[in-house]
Design a protein around this motif. Structure first.
Motif, short mmCIF file in Angstrom:
data_model
loop_
_atom_site.label_atom_id
_atom_site.label_comp_id
_atom_site.label_asym_id
_atom_site.label_seq_id
_atom_site.Cartn_x
_atom_site.Cartn_y
_atom_site.Cartn_z
N ILE A 46 34.19 1.81 11.40
CA ILE A 46 33.47 0.69 10.82
C ILE A 46 34.50 -0.40 10.52
O ILE A 46 35.43 -0.18 9.74
CB ILE A 46 32.75 1.15 9.54
CG1 ILE A 46 31.70 2.20 9.92
CG2 ILE A 46 32.11 -0.02 8.81
CD1 ILE A 46 31.65 3.36 8.99
N ILE A 70 30.85 -1.93 14.66
CA ILE A 70 30.98 -0.47 14.64
C ILE A 70 31.43 -0.01 16.01
O ILE A 70 30.78 -0.30 17.01
CB ILE A 70 29.67 0.20 14.21
CG1 ILE A 70 29.39 -0.14 12.74
CG2 ILE A 70 29.77 1.72 14.40
CD1 ILE A 70 28.14 0.46 12.16
N ASN A 101 24.85 -1.92 5.61
CA ASN A 101 23.93 -0.88 6.12
C ASN A 101 24.70 0.05 7.03
O ASN A 101 25.35 -0.42 7.96
CB ASN A 101 22.78 -1.52 6.90
CG ASN A 101 21.83 -2.27 5.99
OD1 ASN A 101 21.02 -1.67 5.29
ND2 ASN A 101 21.96 -3.59 5.97
N LEU A 102 24.62 1.33 6.73
CA LEU A 102 25.35 2.32 7.54
C LEU A 102 24.60 3.62 7.60
O LEU A 102 23.89 3.98 6.65
CB LEU A 102 26.72 2.63 6.91
CG LEU A 102 27.81 1.55 6.88
CD1 LEU A 102 28.96 2.04 6.01
CD2 LEU A 102 28.29 1.27 8.30
N ARG A 103 24.78 4.33 8.70
CA ARG A 103 24.28 5.70 8.78
C ARG A 103 25.44 6.56 9.26
O ARG A 103 25.95 6.36 10.37
CB ARG A 103 23.10 5.79 9.73
CG ARG A 103 22.57 7.20 9.95
CD ARG A 103 21.42 7.22 10.94
NE ARG A 103 20.31 6.42 10.44
CZ ARG A 103 19.37 6.88 9.62
NH1 ARG A 103 19.38 8.13 9.21
NH2 ARG A 103 18.39 6.09 9.21
N LEU A 104 25.88 7.48 8.42
CA LEU A 104 27.00 8.34 8.78
C LEU A 104 26.44 9.75 8.97
O LEU A 104 26.04 10.41 8.01
CB LEU A 104 28.08 8.31 7.68
CG LEU A 104 28.51 6.90 7.24
CD1 LEU A 104 29.55 6.97 6.12
CD2 LEU A 104 29.04 6.09 8.41
N ILE A 145 36.92 3.71 8.10
CA ILE A 145 36.63 2.34 7.69
C ILE A 145 37.94 1.55 7.74
O ILE A 145 38.93 1.98 7.13
CB ILE A 145 36.05 2.27 6.26
CG1 ILE A 145 34.78 3.13 6.17
CG2 ILE A 145 35.76 0.83 5.85
CD1 ILE A 145 34.10 3.11 4.81
N VAL A 154 29.86 -5.46 7.22
CA VAL A 154 30.14 -4.65 8.41
C VAL A 154 30.18 -5.61 9.58
O VAL A 154 29.19 -6.22 9.95
CB VAL A 154 29.07 -3.57 8.63
CG1 VAL A 154 29.34 -2.82 9.93
CG2 VAL A 154 29.05 -2.61 7.45
N ASN A 214 34.17 9.52 10.19
CA ASN A 214 34.01 8.07 10.18
C ASN A 214 35.23 7.42 9.55
O ASN A 214 35.73 7.89 8.52
CB ASN A 214 32.79 7.68 9.33
CG ASN A 214 31.56 8.41 9.81
OD1 ASN A 214 30.89 7.97 10.74
ND2 ASN A 214 31.26 9.56 9.21
N LYS A 231 33.52 7.32 14.78
CA LYS A 231 32.94 6.00 14.58
C LYS A 231 33.87 5.22 13.65
O LYS A 231 34.31 5.75 12.63
CB LYS A 231 31.59 6.21 13.89
CG LYS A 231 30.67 5.03 13.89
CD LYS A 231 29.55 5.28 12.91
CE LYS A 231 28.24 5.57 13.56
NZ LYS A 231 27.17 5.81 12.59
#
Ligand SMILES: Nc1ncnc2c1ncn2[C@@H]1O[C@H](COP(=O)(O)OP(=O)(O)OP(=O)(O)O)[C@@H](O)[C@H]1O
Ligand SMILES: [Mg+2]
Length: 251
Positions: A207, A219, A28-31, A39, A216, A37, A205
């Motif tokens: 991840i 964060i 689950n992610l909100r970018l 990773i 995940v 962002n 951010k």
């Protein structure tokens, strides 16, 4: 607007077969629109798989991803991807490589020339317009790749370890240049890397993924001011984040 939301996404390669392998588990992610962002995670934790799904190269086995509320399905030029290996066409000059997408869509000669001028300059290749890829260094070819993706004017830029093969100094220069271009255009960027310092320097951010299956794990919000400068790499704030992430990846 170009916000990516990943919703309960799980991916199993070879689902239903004996060799089924769950690579991503309930992500689950909100970018946020316009954010940078990164990773990070150990090799094989599913970073490229996640990025390729954002590009629409294949669908997740469960859950979904949306871009501004629309489910991501199939490739689309709103989502541009820079792959780890350079994808420059050896039979086209630098300028022609950069304007490839617009040309394919029928841009006029004038439009193509304008796009070439803008993006060749933005990625720092002025003077090399008429060179062939074989005449360029690895870093310069990467710049062509990035220019070509930008020339399509995507809303989202997906980058899979784009600077992984470059020497430390070239890498630092490419990172600063990428941030300049990003500040000028404010695309939503998703940048996969093995390199913690690179992630901290670039991102808002980070991840952090754990492996087998990829989840995940954490964060990290990076609140270093912008514009980012190389001397920030030695600040306490920077090094504290680096130590924290390093410890996470070790486990
Ligand atoms: N098309 C595929 N079919 C089956 N398994 C795959 C496929 N693509 C990737 N995998 C497996 O999924 C897992 C995650 O791969 P992925 O390439 O996403 O990892 P990664 O985090 O990008 O690793 P790296 O840091 O080494 O690039 C690996 O175990 C890999 O073997
Ligand atoms: Mg990968």
């Amino acid at each position: 607007m170009s916000e990516i939301v990943v919703d309960n996404l799980t991916h199993t390669f070879g689902k239903g077969s004996d060799s089924a392998l769950t690579v991503l588990d309930n992500i689950n992610l909100r970018l946020e629109s316009g954010s940078f962002n990164a990773i990070v995670g150990t090799s094989g934790c599913g970073k490229s798989t996640l990025l390729k799904m954002m590009a629409g190269l294949f669908d997740p086995s469960d859950g979904q991803m949306t871009l501004d509320g629309d489910i991501i399905k199939g490739t689309n030029r709103r989502r541009g991807m820079v792959f780890q290996q350079d994808a420059v066409f050896p039979w086209m000059t630098v300028a022609r490589n950069v304007s490839y997408g617009p040309r394919l869509r029928g841009a006029s000669k004038e439009e193509q020339a304008e796009i070439e001028k803008k993006w060749v300059q933005m990625v720092g290749l002025s003077g090399f317009e008429d060179r062939w890829p074989r005449e360029l260094s690895g870093g310069m070819r990467k710049r062509v790749d990035i220019g070509r993706v930008y020339a399509n004017d995507p809303d989202v830029l997906l980058m899979d370890e784009p600077f992984g093969a470059l020497d430390a100094q070239t890498k630092e220069r490419m990172q600063s240049d990428l941030l300049d271009t990003w500040s000028a255009t404010r695309k939503t960027v998703v940048f996969v890397t093995h390199d913690l310092e690179e992630a901290i320097f670039l991102a808002d951010k980070i991840i952090v993924m754990s492996a087998r299956p990829g989840r995940v794990h954490h964060i990290e919000k990076v609140s270093l001011p912008r514009p980012r400068t190389n001397d920030m790499r030695l600040t306490d704030e920077f090094l504290t984040i680096k130590r924290r992430l390093w410890a996470m990846l070790e486990h």
